[in-house]
Write an enzyme that holds these catalytic residues in place. Structure first.
Site, mmCIF file in Angstrom:
data_model
loop_
_atom_site.group_PDB
_atom_site.id
_atom_site.type_symbol
_atom_site.label_atom_id
_atom_site.label_comp_id
_atom_site.label_asym_id
_atom_site.label_seq_id
_atom_site.Cartn_x
_atom_site.Cartn_y
_atom_site.Cartn_z
ATOM 1 N N SER A 133 0.825 -1.222 0.000
ATOM 2 C CA SER A 133 0.000 0.000 0.000
ATOM 3 C C SER A 133 0.855 1.266 0.000
ATOM 4 C CB SER A 133 -0.898 0.032 1.241
ATOM 5 O OG SER A 133 -1.671 -1.132 1.316
ATOM 6 N N GLU A 248 -3.512 -14.406 0.828
ATOM 7 C CA GLU A 248 -3.992 -13.586 1.940
ATOM 8 C C GLU A 248 -5.513 -13.680 2.050
ATOM 9 O OE1 GLU A 248 -3.528 -9.307 1.537
ATOM 10 O OE2 GLU A 248 -3.397 -9.061 3.709
ATOM 11 N N GLU A 381 -16.352 -2.547 1.019
ATOM 12 C CA GLU A 381 -16.968 -2.000 -0.198
ATOM 13 C C GLU A 381 -16.417 -2.712 -1.437
ATOM 14 O OE1 GLU A 381 -15.634 -0.149 2.207
ATOM 15 O OE2 GLU A 381 -17.395 0.859 3.035
HETATM 16 C C1 LIG Z 1 -4.847 -3.421 10.246
HETATM 17 C C2 LIG Z 1 -4.316 -3.143 8.868
HETATM 18 C C3 LIG Z 1 -3.092 -3.682 8.485
HETATM 19 C C4 LIG Z 1 -2.585 -3.416 7.212
HETATM 20 N N1 LIG Z 1 -1.363 -3.948 6.884
HETATM 21 C C5 LIG Z 1 -0.828 -3.696 5.657
HETATM 22 C C6 LIG Z 1 0.468 -4.189 5.307
HETATM 23 O O1 LIG Z 1 1.136 -4.844 6.106
HETATM 24 N N2 LIG Z 1 0.964 -3.901 4.097
HETATM 25 C C7 LIG Z 1 0.263 -3.176 3.164
HETATM 26 O O2 LIG Z 1 0.766 -3.002 2.060
HETATM 27 N N3 LIG Z 1 -0.971 -2.672 3.470
HETATM 28 C C8 LIG Z 1 -1.516 -2.900 4.689
HETATM 29 N N4 LIG Z 1 -2.756 -2.393 5.027
HETATM 30 C C9 LIG Z 1 -3.401 -1.492 4.079
HETATM 31 C C10 LIG Z 1 -4.648 -2.054 3.417
HETATM 32 O O3 LIG Z 1 -4.315 -2.995 2.450
HETATM 33 C C11 LIG Z 1 -5.385 -0.842 2.819
HETATM 34 O O4 LIG Z 1 -5.820 -0.044 3.910
HETATM 35 C C12 LIG Z 1 -6.573 -1.252 2.000
HETATM 36 O O5 LIG Z 1 -6.159 -1.864 0.805
HETATM 37 C C13 LIG Z 1 -7.466 -0.028 1.648
HETATM 38 O O6 LIG Z 1 -6.708 0.966 1.051
HETATM 39 P P1 LIG Z 1 -6.729 2.479 1.580
HETATM 40 O O7 LIG Z 1 -6.531 2.454 3.065
HETATM 41 O O8 LIG Z 1 -5.762 3.260 0.756
HETATM 42 O O9 LIG Z 1 -8.202 2.993 1.333
HETATM 43 P P2 LIG Z 1 -8.810 3.503 -0.054
HETATM 44 O O10 LIG Z 1 -8.548 2.493 -1.121
HETATM 45 O O11 LIG Z 1 -8.366 4.897 -0.293
HETATM 46 O O12 LIG Z 1 -10.339 3.478 0.279
HETATM 47 C C14 LIG Z 1 -10.985 4.489 1.072
HETATM 48 C C15 LIG Z 1 -12.476 4.151 1.135
HETATM 49 O O13 LIG Z 1 -13.048 4.194 -0.180
HETATM 50 C C16 LIG Z 1 -13.677 2.961 -0.502
HETATM 51 N N5 LIG Z 1 -13.448 2.650 -1.931
HETATM 52 C C17 LIG Z 1 -12.283 2.714 -2.618
HETATM 53 N N6 LIG Z 1 -12.476 2.341 -3.904
HETATM 54 C C18 LIG Z 1 -13.786 2.012 -4.027
HETATM 55 C C19 LIG Z 1 -14.595 1.527 -5.103
HETATM 56 N N7 LIG Z 1 -14.085 1.281 -6.316
HETATM 57 N N8 LIG Z 1 -15.914 1.289 -4.861
HETATM 58 C C20 LIG Z 1 -16.456 1.509 -3.608
HETATM 59 N N9 LIG Z 1 -15.735 1.970 -2.553
HETATM 60 C C21 LIG Z 1 -14.422 2.211 -2.753
HETATM 61 C C22 LIG Z 1 -12.965 1.925 0.356
HETATM 62 O O14 LIG Z 1 -13.784 0.787 0.582
HETATM 63 C C23 LIG Z 1 -12.734 2.726 1.645
HETATM 64 O O15 LIG Z 1 -13.892 2.737 2.440
HETATM 65 C C24 LIG Z 1 -3.302 -2.621 6.285
HETATM 66 C C25 LIG Z 1 -4.535 -2.085 6.683
HETATM 67 C C26 LIG Z 1 -5.034 -2.328 7.954
HETATM 68 C C27 LIG Z 1 -6.348 -1.725 8.350
#
Ligand SMILES: Cc1cc2nc3c(=O)[nH]c(=O)nc-3n(C[C@H](O)[C@H](O)[C@H](O)COP(=O)(O)OP(=O)(O)OC[C@H]3O[C@@H](n4cnc5c(N)ncnc54)[C@H](O)[C@@H]3O)c2cc1C
Length: 397
Positions: A133, A248, A381
């Site tokens: 990410s 995963e 989502e």
């Molecule tokens: C506890 C935890 C551990 C994690 N560990 C890791 C790790 O070790 N390594 C790593 O790489 N990542 C890690 N992550 C990151 C995780 O993979 C991302 O948080 C996740 O993929 C969502 O991306 P974002 O946070 O950028 O949210 P975004 O993608 O920006 O999304 C924000 C909101 O918009 C919604 N959204 C986005 N696109 C759409 C769509 N097309 N349609 C409808 N809704 C949408 C999402 O559902 C969300 O509610 C971790 C996350 C958590 C919570």
């Protein structure tokens, strides 16, 4: 669907049960359901526990023998996890290495990469983190912008990762980087193994809602990584990453309910000993219904896991269960945490190390941690989009 275990599997269950009863250290027992991996000393303690498990032959049991496993079937793996839950034993700490990178290296890695890394994953001698990410690449992961430019036999990395769980304690990370910025979004990405002690890496902890900092921002400033550390082919890392993500999201389907069962058993015990309005919370008709609904949900997840397992064991491919079970699990996880909060009442808000925190604050921690269940490994989502489009055939827009 076949619910019966063979005699051999039953024997394995008894062997594991006996070993766990004698071997789980008292300071780790019962702490797995709301576990934190933020504190270095605690992570070292968990490394030791993984080493003990490994010496007894219980780590990577489904890995082929040539990679240090037992070549056991996924059924044994499930039995092992069930018994660990029953014994309230913590799971191996090197989760990213064991369940994501290990299978990816076995499929796409070079013999040299396999020889260098797989054994150290099993023993937790080297802990791995996942650097996928970025600030503008989460759900839309292929938007990632971290650059890697080839300079002789080295890649030079520049960019930023975020939410990198355990980066602060990890020895190595598997990273997705852009090696051809001119190529379309899903092309031009490579999968790289990065030594986390490399010069140019700085790690900044991110404080979570739980108050702890288990995940981090990782900044990469002219970090030099040997070109030999690319897994698979340069610019074709997206396909490699899909293998990692499938492990995963999909294979964990079969065992996801187990973590819920551990928490559920603790919830039942909590409800039995917590007094509410002159009787125990377990005698409250509304709470009873709520806990029963959670038990049914946990059982549904287990059966749905068995169904996909049966399909895989009889030669089929995993179906949409990965997405359904992840979505359903995260909802049940949050409902369970809320039910515990209701059982405890106002004291549920008291955090450790306060002596007033019930169960040493584990429920308070669990309730906050569960908020992330609907985000990590695919947000709810996104999973609904997948189910709507690929299972129900709904239009994309
Ligand atoms: C506890 C935890 C551990 C994690 N560990 C890791 C790790 O070790 N390594 C790593 O790489 N990542 C890690 N992550 C990151 C995780 O993979 C991302 O948080 C996740 O993929 C969502 O991306 P974002 O946070 O950028 O949210 P975004 O993608 O920006 O999304 C924000 C909101 O918009 C919604 N959204 C986005 N696109 C759409 C769509 N097309 N349609 C409808 N809704 C949408 C999402 O559902 C969300 O509610 C971790 C996350 C958590 C919570």
């Amino acid at each position: 669907m076949d619910f019966d275990f063979t005699d051999e599997q039953q024997r394995f269950r008894l062997e594991v049960r006996e070993w766990l009863a004698a071997s789980v250290p008292a300071d780790l027992r019962g702490r797995g359901f709301a576990a934190s991996r933020a504190d270095r000393e605690h992570v070292d303690r968990l490394r030791q526990w993984q080493r003990t498990l490994h010496s007894a032959g219980y780590v990577g049991i489904d890995w082929p023998p040539e990679y240090g496993g037992r070549g056991a079937s996924i059924m044994e793996q499930i039995i092992l996890y069930e018994e660990m839950s029953r014994a309230e034993a913590p799971q191996p700490v090197n989760r990213g290495g064991l369940s994501m990178l290990g299978p990816t290296l076995m499929k796409h890695g070079t013999p040299a990469q396999q020889a260098r890394h797989l054994a150290r994953i099993l023993t937790a001698e080297e802990i791995w983190c996942q650097g996928f990410s970025e600030p503008n690449a989460g759900s839309d992961l292929a938007n990632l912008q971290t650059r890697a430019v080839l300079d002789g036999d080295w890649y030079v990395l520049a960019g930023q990762k975020v939410w990198t769980s355990m980066a602060h304690v990890a020895d190595w990370g598997f990273f997705l980087v852009r090696t051809d910025p001119a190529a379309p979004k899903h092309k031009g990405i490579s999968f790289l193994l990065v030594d986390m002690k490399s010069p140019g890496i700085s790690i900044r902890p991110l404080r979570q809602i739980t108050g702890e900092a288990e995940f981090n921002e990782v900044f990469l400033d002219s970090v030099r990584v040997p070109a030999a550390n690319v897994v698979g082919t340069m610019n074709e890392g997206w396909g490699v990453a899909l293998t990692t993500l499938a492990y995963e999201r999909d294979l964990l389907t079969m065992i996801r309910h187990i973590s819920l069962r551990t928490a559920l058993e603790r919830l039942v015990a909590l409800a039995r000993r917590t007094k509410k309005n002159g009787h125990t919370a377990a005698a409250d008709p509304v709470l009873r219904q709520r806990i029963a609904a959670l038990a049914i949900a946990e059982r549904c997840l287990q059966l749905s896991g068995y169904r996909s397992l049966t399909r895989i064991l009889t030669g089929g491919a995993p179906g949409p269960e990965g997405s359904t079970s992840k979505l359903f699990w995260s909802q049940v996880d949050q409902d369970l945490a809320e039910a515990a909060t209701e059982v405890i009442g106002p004291y549920s808000q008291v955090a450790a190390p306060s002596p007033w925190a019930p169960d040493e604050g584990q429920w308070e921690f669990y309730a906050l941690l569960a908020r992330g269940s609907g985000i990590r490994a695919g947000t709810s989502e996104i999973l609904r989009n997948i189910l709507g489009e690929r299972v129900l055939g709904l239009p994309k827009d």
